[in-house]
Scaffold this active site. Sequence first.
Site, mmCIF file in Angstrom:
data_model
loop_
_atom_site.group_PDB
_atom_site.id
_atom_site.type_symbol
_atom_site.label_atom_id
_atom_site.label_comp_id
_atom_site.label_asym_id
_atom_site.label_seq_id
_atom_site.Cartn_x
_atom_site.Cartn_y
_atom_site.Cartn_z
ATOM 1 N N HIS A 47 -40.620 16.492 -103.029
ATOM 2 C CA HIS A 47 -41.758 15.672 -103.055
ATOM 3 C C HIS A 47 -43.230 16.392 -102.051
ATOM 4 O O HIS A 47 -44.131 16.115 -102.404
ATOM 5 C CB HIS A 47 -41.464 14.409 -101.755
ATOM 6 C CG HIS A 47 -40.647 13.232 -102.393
ATOM 7 N ND1 HIS A 47 -40.152 12.301 -101.701
ATOM 8 C CD2 HIS A 47 -40.117 13.108 -103.454
ATOM 9 C CE1 HIS A 47 -39.675 11.508 -102.415
ATOM 10 N NE2 HIS A 47 -39.337 11.977 -103.503
ATOM 11 N N CYS A 84 -36.735 32.623 -88.041
ATOM 12 C CA CYS A 84 -36.793 32.873 -86.755
ATOM 13 C C CYS A 84 -35.426 32.306 -85.819
ATOM 14 O O CYS A 84 -34.657 31.742 -86.258
ATOM 15 C CB CYS A 84 -38.229 32.678 -85.813
ATOM 16 S SG CYS A 84 -38.623 30.824 -85.960
ATOM 17 N N ASP A 128 -38.497 37.291 -87.382
ATOM 18 C CA ASP A 128 -38.751 38.099 -86.251
ATOM 19 C C ASP A 128 -37.332 38.578 -85.804
ATOM 20 O O ASP A 128 -36.177 38.293 -86.586
ATOM 21 C CB ASP A 128 -39.368 37.191 -85.065
ATOM 22 C CG ASP A 128 -38.391 35.894 -84.663
ATOM 23 O OD1 ASP A 128 -37.508 35.632 -85.112
ATOM 24 O OD2 ASP A 128 -39.109 35.388 -83.700
HETATM 25 C C1 RB5 Z 1 -37.759 34.431 -80.282
HETATM 26 O O1 RB5 Z 1 -36.928 34.222 -78.824
HETATM 27 C C2 RB5 Z 1 -37.942 32.870 -80.645
HETATM 28 O O2 RB5 Z 1 -39.003 32.248 -79.931
HETATM 29 C C3 RB5 Z 1 -38.381 32.746 -82.087
HETATM 30 O O3 RB5 Z 1 -37.400 33.350 -82.751
HETATM 31 C C4 RB5 Z 1 -38.639 31.431 -82.639
HETATM 32 O O4 RB5 Z 1 -37.390 30.560 -82.226
HETATM 33 C C5 RB5 Z 1 -39.865 30.594 -82.229
HETATM 34 O O5 RB5 Z 1 -40.123 29.548 -82.534
#
Ligand code: RB5
Length: 143
Positions: free
Chosen positions: A101, A68, A12
């Site tokens: 594992h 993320c 993301d």
């Molecule tokens: C985005 O702000 C953030 O919530 C996402 O990248 C992630 O860390 C969610 O778990």
Amino acid sequence: MANISKILIGSDHGGYKLKIEIIKHLNSMNIEVKDFGCYSEESCDYPVIAKAVAEAVQESGIPGILVCGTGIGMSIAANRFNGIRASHCTDTFTARMTRMHNDSNILCLGERITGIGLALDIVDIWLKTEFEGGKHLKRINML
Ligand code: RB5
């Protein structure tokens, strides 16, 4: 994992910059990378990207990497798919152990948690470590 020639990847916005560094690193090792997005730092929803990568890993058997902000959202989302064993790693020991594992097939990283140097070491160790099988195969078949 033996002779890895391709990786499926996604992030993301919170993991976009680290993903780009990982793609450059993998390409420098002649590993082909298929990027399932996102393609900029514009805000987007991590479950959408996790679904795309998890389904592609299910279908192809090619390992995946999801990034993320923390790595946690991606791991929660990816582990909802049958046959996916997504591992959120913040150190090299867990990266090695989750291959040995758990036969981890998706590595999850957090750009806001793990610096680039350590993240690339985690990727390298995760990629090169083999699953031990045996009693661990019996256990993953119970998942
Ligand atoms: C985005 O702000 C953030 O919530 C996402 O990248 C992630 O860390 C969610 O778990």
